[in-house]
Scaffold this motif. Structure first.
Motif, PDB file in Angstrom:
ATOM      1  N   GLY A   1      44.511  48.455  28.659  1.00  0.00           N
ATOM      2  CA  GLY A   1      43.986  49.806  28.793  1.00  0.00           C
ATOM      3  C   GLY A   1      42.512  49.867  29.125  1.00  0.00           C
ATOM      4  O   GLY A   1      41.977  50.946  29.424  1.00  0.00           O
ATOM      5  N   GLU A   2      41.860  48.708  29.107  1.00  0.00           N
ATOM      6  CA  GLU A   2      40.426  48.668  29.403  1.00  0.00           C
ATOM      7  C   GLU A   2      40.197  48.570  30.907  1.00  0.00           C
ATOM      8  O   GLU A   2      40.921  47.874  31.613  1.00  0.00           O
ATOM      9  CB  GLU A   2      39.782  47.476  28.697  1.00  0.00           C
ATOM     10  CG  GLU A   2      38.275  47.421  28.819  1.00  0.00           C
ATOM     11  CD  GLU A   2      37.657  46.274  28.024  1.00  0.00           C
ATOM     12  OE1 GLU A   2      36.469  45.986  28.236  1.00  0.00           O
ATOM     13  OE2 GLU A   2      38.385  45.675  27.202  1.00  0.00           O
ATOM     14  N   ARG A   3      39.178  49.237  31.371  1.00  0.00           N
ATOM     15  CA  ARG A   3      38.830  49.192  32.788  1.00  0.00           C
ATOM     16  C   ARG A   3      38.103  47.885  33.102  1.00  0.00           C
ATOM     17  O   ARG A   3      37.190  47.479  32.373  1.00  0.00           O
ATOM     18  CB  ARG A   3      37.948  50.386  33.137  1.00  0.00           C
ATOM     19  CG  ARG A   3      37.559  50.463  34.604  1.00  0.00           C
ATOM     20  CD  ARG A   3      36.713  51.689  34.867  1.00  0.00           C
ATOM     21  NE  ARG A   3      36.247  51.735  36.244  1.00  0.00           N
ATOM     22  CZ  ARG A   3      35.500  52.705  36.751  1.00  0.00           C
ATOM     23  NH1 ARG A   3      35.143  53.726  35.966  1.00  0.00           N
ATOM     24  NH2 ARG A   3      35.103  52.678  37.999  1.00  0.00           N
ATOM     25  N   VAL A   4      38.501  47.238  34.177  1.00  0.00           N
ATOM     26  CA  VAL A   4      37.833  46.010  34.595  1.00  0.00           C
ATOM     27  C   VAL A   4      36.658  46.389  35.493  1.00  0.00           C
ATOM     28  O   VAL A   4      36.602  47.512  36.019  1.00  0.00           O
ATOM     29  CB  VAL A   4      38.799  45.057  35.336  1.00  0.00           C
ATOM     30  CG1 VAL A   4      39.991  44.717  34.467  1.00  0.00           C
ATOM     31  CG2 VAL A   4      39.260  45.655  36.664  1.00  0.00           C
ATOM     32  N   PRO A   5      35.690  45.491  35.670  1.00  0.00           N
ATOM     33  CA  PRO A   5      34.543  45.794  36.530  1.00  0.00           C
ATOM     34  C   PRO A   5      34.984  46.177  37.943  1.00  0.00           C
ATOM     35  O   PRO A   5      36.056  45.787  38.403  1.00  0.00           O
ATOM     36  CB  PRO A   5      33.759  44.483  36.533  1.00  0.00           C
ATOM     37  CG  PRO A   5      34.123  43.821  35.243  1.00  0.00           C
ATOM     38  CD  PRO A   5      35.560  44.163  35.018  1.00  0.00           C
ATOM     39  N   ASN A   6      34.136  46.919  38.615  1.00  0.00           N
ATOM     40  CA  ASN A   6      34.480  47.370  39.964  1.00  0.00           C
ATOM     41  C   ASN A   6      34.405  46.210  40.963  1.00  0.00           C
ATOM     42  O   ASN A   6      33.987  45.107  40.637  1.00  0.00           O
ATOM     43  CB  ASN A   6      33.602  48.543  40.389  1.00  0.00           C
ATOM     44  CG  ASN A   6      32.126  48.174  40.437  1.00  0.00           C
ATOM     45  OD1 ASN A   6      31.751  47.038  40.709  1.00  0.00           O
ATOM     46  ND2 ASN A   6      31.271  49.155  40.159  1.00  0.00           N
ATOM     47  N   GLU A   7      34.799  46.489  42.191  1.00  0.00           N
ATOM     48  CA  GLU A   7      34.863  45.458  43.220  1.00  0.00           C
ATOM     49  C   GLU A   7      33.524  44.760  43.429  1.00  0.00           C
ATOM     50  O   GLU A   7      33.474  43.540  43.619  1.00  0.00           O
ATOM     51  CB  GLU A   7      35.345  46.051  44.541  1.00  0.00           C
ATOM     52  CG  GLU A   7      36.825  46.319  44.610  1.00  0.00           C
ATOM     53  CD  GLU A   7      37.236  46.838  45.994  1.00  0.00           C
ATOM     54  OE1 GLU A   7      36.364  46.883  46.894  1.00  0.00           O
ATOM     55  OE2 GLU A   7      38.416  47.189  46.162  1.00  0.00           O
ATOM     56  N   ALA A   8      32.444  45.528  43.408  1.00  0.00           N
ATOM     57  CA  ALA A   8      31.118  44.946  43.658  1.00  0.00           C
ATOM     58  C   ALA A   8      30.765  43.921  42.590  1.00  0.00           C
ATOM     59  O   ALA A   8      30.275  42.821  42.894  1.00  0.00           O
ATOM     60  CB  ALA A   8      30.065  46.052  43.711  1.00  0.00           C
TER      61      ALA A   8
END
Length: 225
Positions: free
Chosen positions: A29-36
């Motif tokens: 359920g945790e958001r992973v870092p963005n593409e950058a």
């Protein structure tokens, strides 16, 4: 996180991300870092990160949400689990298949619809024998019948499990038609379907027991030698 090696960037990036997810770096359920950010961590392009994420989404580890980001869907690596299943013994695989088939048949007898019965009868009639098109075609027809029983159970989790075990189950069918184990005949398959069609869960369970018994008995004889 280790940078991706240059031999196969997408594969390497995928495996690096998979390792981080399975290790629990990001919780369910945790958001992973963005593409950058991931691009910098892995030392690859954003396009490579995008491809790696797409692979992990298809494998059920990540979930992309439009306008929100990418989130951890599961920290259990199903592909690795399937590899472990494939390394188990043939008897273990048959016993696991038997457990699934037993409960699927019981539930199918309680929940089947006229459309389910029609579908199962059609697939059983088409099952035929190894002589009809060779062993590979026969295995696919046989598996289609058994999966139709699972579908008639109405249990979506069981259907997913059966799909998960498909590779191992296919190997058990190979073992029977290659002469290692007795292949349950058309009558044994029909007995399962008849009990399901009659709405008899106990009869369906008994039919699956009878279906599996000769194979399991042969395992015991082989292991006792």
């Amino acid at each position: 996180m280790q940078p991706a090696v240059r031999t196969n960037l997408t594969t390497s990036a995928t495996e690096s991300l998979r390792a981080e997810i399975v290790s629990g770096r990001w919780g369910v359920g945790e958001r992973v870092p963005n593409e950058a950010v991931l691009s910098d961590l892995l030392a690859v392009s954003r396009g490579t990160v995008r491809e790696a994420v797409r692979v992990l989404v298809s494998q059920g580890l990540l979930d992309t949400r439009q306008g929100s980001g990418t989130y951890v869907r599961s920290t259990v690596d199903a592909s690795a689990a399937l590899d472990r299943v494939r390394r188990t013994g043939l008897r273990d695989q048959w016993e696991a298949r038997a457990a699934l088939d037993l409960e699927a048949a019981r539930l199918a007898a309680l929940r089947r619809t006229p459309a389910d019965i029609k579908r199962m009868r059609q697939l059983l009639a088409e099952r035929g024998s190894v002589a009809d098109g060779g062993s590979e075609a026969f295995i696919q027809r046989d598996l289609a019948f058994h999966k139709s029983v699972v579908a008639a159970s109405g249990n979506k989790a069981m259907m997913e499990l059966y799909d998960f075990f498909t590779v191992a189950i296919t190997e058990t069918i190979h073992a029977t038609i290659d002469g290692e184990l007795p292949e349950p005949d058309q009558q044994a398959h029909a007995a399962i379907l008849d009990a399901i069609a009659a709405g008899d869960p106990d009869g369906a369970v008994a039919a699956v027991h009878a279906f599996m018994a000769p194979v399991l008995a042969q395992f015991e004889r082989l292991l006792s030698q």
